[in-house]
Design an enzyme around this catalytic site. Structure first.
Site, mmCIF file in Angstrom:
data_model
loop_
_atom_site.group_PDB
_atom_site.id
_atom_site.type_symbol
_atom_site.label_atom_id
_atom_site.label_comp_id
_atom_site.label_asym_id
_atom_site.label_seq_id
_atom_site.Cartn_x
_atom_site.Cartn_y
_atom_site.Cartn_z
ATOM 1 N N GLU A 123 -7.362 22.535 -39.936
ATOM 2 C CA GLU A 123 -7.866 22.667 -41.305
ATOM 3 C C GLU A 123 -8.761 23.903 -41.463
ATOM 4 O OE1 GLU A 123 -8.515 20.411 -39.051
ATOM 5 O OE2 GLU A 123 -10.511 19.494 -39.259
ATOM 6 N N GLU A 181 -18.622 22.279 -22.464
ATOM 7 C CA GLU A 181 -17.933 23.384 -23.144
ATOM 8 C C GLU A 181 -18.710 23.717 -24.426
ATOM 9 O OE1 GLU A 181 -14.198 22.667 -25.283
ATOM 10 O OE2 GLU A 181 -13.381 24.425 -24.267
ATOM 11 N N GLU A 239 -3.444 20.070 -24.092
ATOM 12 C CA GLU A 239 -4.130 21.296 -23.665
ATOM 13 C C GLU A 239 -5.541 21.178 -24.191
ATOM 14 O OE1 GLU A 239 -2.933 23.456 -21.720
ATOM 15 O OE2 GLU A 239 -0.782 23.156 -21.823
ATOM 16 N N LEU A 240 -6.510 20.935 -23.292
ATOM 17 C CA LEU A 240 -7.853 20.571 -23.747
ATOM 18 C C LEU A 240 -8.893 21.628 -23.372
ATOM 19 C CD1 LEU A 240 -7.517 16.785 -22.838
ATOM 20 C CD2 LEU A 240 -7.000 17.906 -25.010
ATOM 21 N N CYS A 270 -10.681 28.233 -24.936
ATOM 22 C CA CYS A 270 -10.696 27.175 -23.935
ATOM 23 C C CYS A 270 -10.885 27.789 -22.557
ATOM 24 C CB CYS A 270 -9.395 26.398 -23.995
ATOM 25 S SG CYS A 270 -7.953 27.469 -23.933
ATOM 26 N N PRO A 308 -5.338 23.731 -32.701
ATOM 27 C CA PRO A 308 -6.688 24.071 -33.164
ATOM 28 C C PRO A 308 -6.717 25.410 -33.910
ATOM 29 C CG PRO A 308 -6.480 24.679 -30.875
ATOM 30 C CD PRO A 308 -5.126 24.195 -31.310
ATOM 31 N N TRP A 309 -7.935 25.935 -34.132
ATOM 32 C CA TRP A 309 -8.085 27.100 -34.998
ATOM 33 C C TRP A 309 -8.344 28.405 -34.264
ATOM 34 C CZ3 TRP A 309 -12.840 28.573 -33.455
ATOM 35 C CH2 TRP A 309 -13.717 27.581 -33.031
ATOM 36 N N TRP A 329 0.576 27.952 -18.555
ATOM 37 C CA TRP A 329 -0.730 27.742 -19.168
ATOM 38 C C TRP A 329 -1.020 26.261 -19.220
ATOM 39 C CZ3 TRP A 329 -4.547 30.954 -19.962
ATOM 40 C CH2 TRP A 329 -5.658 30.485 -20.677
ATOM 41 N N LYS A 357 1.097 20.459 -37.301
ATOM 42 C CA LYS A 357 -0.133 20.339 -38.097
ATOM 43 C C LYS A 357 -1.141 21.368 -37.616
ATOM 44 C CE LYS A 357 -4.055 18.325 -38.153
ATOM 45 N NZ LYS A 357 -4.844 19.395 -38.796
ATOM 46 N N PRO A 358 -1.315 22.430 -38.409
ATOM 47 C CA PRO A 358 -2.328 23.432 -38.046
ATOM 48 C C PRO A 358 -3.732 22.866 -38.245
ATOM 49 C CG PRO A 358 -0.722 24.295 -39.635
ATOM 50 C CD PRO A 358 -0.549 22.809 -39.583
ATOM 51 N N SER A 393 -9.731 19.567 -28.686
ATOM 52 C CA SER A 393 -10.893 19.090 -27.929
ATOM 53 C C SER A 393 -10.545 17.851 -27.092
ATOM 54 C CB SER A 393 -12.008 18.737 -28.909
ATOM 55 O OG SER A 393 -11.570 17.677 -29.738
ATOM 56 N N LYS A 407 -7.460 18.324 -13.922
ATOM 57 C CA LYS A 407 -8.594 17.432 -14.249
ATOM 58 C C LYS A 407 -8.679 17.203 -15.764
ATOM 59 C CE LYS A 407 -11.540 19.841 -11.422
ATOM 60 N NZ LYS A 407 -12.743 20.103 -10.641
HETATM 61 P P1 NAD Z 1 -10.191 19.534 -32.419
HETATM 62 O O1 NAD Z 1 -9.809 18.596 -31.333
HETATM 63 O O2 NAD Z 1 -11.352 19.191 -33.266
HETATM 64 O O3 NAD Z 1 -8.951 19.727 -33.434
HETATM 65 C C1 NAD Z 1 -7.673 20.090 -32.963
HETATM 66 C C2 NAD Z 1 -6.636 19.598 -33.964
HETATM 67 O O4 NAD Z 1 -6.649 18.172 -33.985
HETATM 68 C C3 NAD Z 1 -6.893 20.053 -35.409
HETATM 69 O O5 NAD Z 1 -5.665 20.353 -36.013
HETATM 70 C C4 NAD Z 1 -7.520 18.817 -36.031
HETATM 71 O O6 NAD Z 1 -7.357 18.720 -37.427
HETATM 72 C C5 NAD Z 1 -6.752 17.718 -35.328
HETATM 73 N N1 NAD Z 1 -7.437 16.416 -35.323
HETATM 74 C C6 NAD Z 1 -8.746 16.139 -35.541
HETATM 75 N N2 NAD Z 1 -8.970 14.816 -35.419
HETATM 76 C C7 NAD Z 1 -7.782 14.244 -35.129
HETATM 77 C C8 NAD Z 1 -7.370 12.899 -34.869
HETATM 78 N N3 NAD Z 1 -8.235 11.884 -34.889
HETATM 79 N N4 NAD Z 1 -6.083 12.688 -34.543
HETATM 80 C C9 NAD Z 1 -5.178 13.707 -34.491
HETATM 81 N N5 NAD Z 1 -5.510 14.998 -34.747
HETATM 82 C C10 NAD Z 1 -6.802 15.255 -35.059
HETATM 83 O O7 NAD Z 1 -10.354 20.960 -31.739
HETATM 84 P P2 NAD Z 1 -10.771 22.341 -32.412
HETATM 85 O O8 NAD Z 1 -12.239 22.298 -32.716
HETATM 86 O O9 NAD Z 1 -9.818 22.670 -33.489
HETATM 87 O O10 NAD Z 1 -10.491 23.372 -31.200
HETATM 88 C C11 NAD Z 1 -11.387 23.587 -30.163
HETATM 89 C C12 NAD Z 1 -10.978 22.841 -28.914
HETATM 90 O O11 NAD Z 1 -9.636 23.164 -28.561
HETATM 91 C C13 NAD Z 1 -11.816 23.247 -27.714
HETATM 92 O O12 NAD Z 1 -12.180 22.108 -26.985
HETATM 93 C C14 NAD Z 1 -10.878 24.115 -26.895
HETATM 94 O O13 NAD Z 1 -11.157 24.178 -25.521
HETATM 95 C C15 NAD Z 1 -9.564 23.477 -27.179
HETATM 96 N N6 NAD Z 1 -8.464 24.414 -26.922
HETATM 97 C C16 NAD Z 1 -7.719 24.264 -25.790
HETATM 98 C C17 NAD Z 1 -6.703 25.172 -25.482
HETATM 99 C C18 NAD Z 1 -5.872 25.043 -24.221
HETATM 100 O O14 NAD Z 1 -4.836 25.687 -24.148
HETATM 101 N N7 NAD Z 1 -6.281 24.245 -23.237
HETATM 102 C C19 NAD Z 1 -6.442 26.232 -26.357
HETATM 103 C C20 NAD Z 1 -7.210 26.363 -27.503
HETATM 104 C C21 NAD Z 1 -8.232 25.444 -27.777
#
Ligand code: NAD
Length: 476
Positions: A177, A379, A248-249, A282, A149-150, A445, A174-175, A227, A449
């Site tokens: 976007e 969240e 990691e969600l 997160c 994620p970002w 980390w 894949k970083p 997410s 659940k």
């Molecule tokens: P996101 O799930 O929208 O996107 C994460 C990544 O998945 C991005 O690179 C995105 O382009 C990609 N993606 C989007 N749709 C996809 C698909 N259908 N198939 C495969 N990849 C796809 O999350 P976000 O908005 O970038 O980040 C926020 C979320 O990340 C929050 O829920 C946060 O809690 C979670 N997060 C968790 C941790 C952890 O360590 N548990 C750490 C950081 C962020």
């Protein structure tokens, strides 16, 4: 337009259909754009990683460790540029951008050490049965897709890349976007170090690119941070291929403050737990459980601390908190302000977007939030804190654990025996006692659940990229 995909050791233009805008969230304006990778380019990246695997997994552990130390050193050499880019693209205050960089450096250095120790973990197994010997071989899982994620781009990618390369895996990263330029650094460093072509590949893009990678039949494993909604799609793709996935969600984590705490110190921990990275963590401790005996003294001080926080553009002002990183996130947080009004929540601080350019919101505090409130349960991923009072230790534990998530928690108390007891009872992957968000590369980390599957960091992070093989020989 930026050339932004690193495939088989070469920088290539994106051939996908999506144009990605890279924004400065403090101004709400784009400062770069790039074309996403096409599905065919994702195929090429996976093929490059597959081709590179046989050679990379034979590279000695010491040599892999040397590359990882090279990554740590090269990150340090790009210090100022990386700090500025995180400030500009993420909206991070300078001190936070510095800490992220140091975390990424420490991660590569740590996994360099673990890579060197790997051969020692390949050893004879003591068997009770006579007539046989057995030995363990820890082998790389293979070609791994990494989707991130970002919110902490340098760090989240380092937590995956470093152990994967240490294990001898080849990768396609894949970083997000939202922050596609930051991780390009890892490709540039690979170039500088002469990392063999195809060991590290980077493809940028939106959901389509992520889905092309996560469902690719050429992967041996996928590690995803993001997410829950996307995580479950990624898991479905993994299940279709019967292959391992690390997830990691999200989180909805509690900070429990007992009445023997110093009020000012507790306020400092609470504020940091919800406003660091503008709450886009997160691990944000977004549920405050405050002991009856301290609540009346603490809540007004907390209100004051949140209201006096310096919120602004990190590139032009001295700030404690920057903007939210994307417009989508800003709209999401604003929608929770509307929900709070509909639910009739009591707002003690903030509760609104700032009336200025860019994607700013005020640090927010709602009090006496009912346990069935959406804001208590979902969240939000912004600087929005929900508070409830508790009268007994048991009540605090029950309310902290009453969540579909289980990522982290913080316990604040002068009574260390009690703090340890509560920490043991919390259903999460990491608990901080009298500290906040202190992450060390040696500790794990990850969550219980709905917060995910598997662990990053520490030796557990490395194990996620290793496959255990035993060779058993009959002596007769
Ligand atoms: P996101 O799930 O929208 O996107 C994460 C990544 O998945 C991005 O690179 C995105 O382009 C990609 N993606 C989007 N749709 C996809 C698909 N259908 N198939 C495969 N990849 C796809 O999350 P976000 O908005 O970038 O980040 C926020 C979320 O990340 C929050 O829920 C946060 O809690 C979670 N997060 C968790 C941790 C952890 O360590 N548990 C750490 C950081 C962020």
């Amino acid at each position: 337009m930026t050339t932004s995909h690193y495939i088989a050791g070469r920088w290539v233009e994106g051939q996908g259909s999506d144009c990605i805008s890279v924004n400065d969230p403090a101004l709400g304006q784009p400062f770069a754009e790039l074309m996403a990778a096409s599905v065919a380019q994702v195929d090429q990246a996976v093929a490059a990683a597959r081709n590179a695997l046989p050679t990379w997994k034979q590279v000695s552990a010491n040599e892999r460790a040397a590359y990882l130390r090279g990554f740590a050193e090269q990150l340090g050499q790009r210090r100022e540029a990386l700090i500025s880019l995180q400030m500009r693209n993420n909206g991070k205050p300078r001190h936070e951008a510095e800490i992220d960089l140091d975390d990424a450096i420490a991660t590569f250095a740590y996994y360099a050490d673990l890579a060197e120790q790997l051969p020692e973990r390949n050893r004879e197994v003591a068997l009770a049965a006579p007539g046989f010997t057995a030995r363990t071989r820890l082998e790389p899982v293979g070609v791994v897709g990494l989707i991130v994620p970002w919110n902490f781009p340098l760090v989240t990618s380092a937590w995956k890349l470093a152990p994967a390369l240490a294990a001898g895996c080849t990768v396609v990263l894949k970083p997000s976007e939202v922050t596609p330029l930051i991780e390009q650094t890892y490709g540039q460093i690979a170039d500088t170090l002469g990392l063999p072509a195809g060991v590290l590949n980077i493809v940028n893009g939106k959901a389509e690119t992520g889905a092309a990678l996560s469902s690719h039949s050429g992967l041996d494993k996928l590690s995803f941070t993001g997410s829950n909604s996307v995580g479950s799609q990624v898991m479905r793709s993994a299940s279709a291929q019967c292959r391992p996935v690390t997830l990691e969600l999200g989180g909805k984590s509690a900070i429990v403050v007992f009445d023997d705490c110093d009020v000012d110190q507790a306020v400092e921990w609470i504020v940091a737990g919800i406003t660091w990275n503008a709450g886009q963590m997160c691990s944000a401790t977004s549920r405050l459980l405050v002991h009856d005996g301290i609540a009346d003294a603490l809540l007004p001080r907390l209100q004051q601390a949140l209201e006096t926080l310096r919120v602004g553009n990190p590139l032009t002002e001295e700030v404690d908190m920057g903007p939210l990183t994307s417009q989508a996130q800003w709209l999401k947080v604003a929608s929770y302000f509307a929900t709070a009004r509909e639910e009739g929540l009591q707002c003690l601080a903030g509760g609104k977007a700032l009336d200025r350019d860019g994607w700013f919101v005020s640090p927010t505090l709602y009090t006496d939030v009912p346990v069935d409130s959406r804001l208590w349960n979902e969240e939000i991923f912004g600087p929005v804190l929900c508070a409830r009072r508790f009268s007994t230790e048991a009540q605090a534990i029950t309310e902290a654990n009453d969540s579909r998530f289980g990522l982290v928690a913080t316990v604040c108390s002068a009574d260390l025996e009690r703090a340890e007891r509560v920490a043991d009872a919390l259903e999460v992957g990491h608990v901080w006692i009298n500290s906040v968000q202190a992450v060390f590369v040696e500790t794990s980390w990850g969550g219980t659940k709905g917060s995910g599957i598997g662990r990053e960091l520490g030796p557990w992070g490395l194990s996620g990229y290793l496959s255990v093989k035993h060779v058993t020989r009959c002596l007769g």
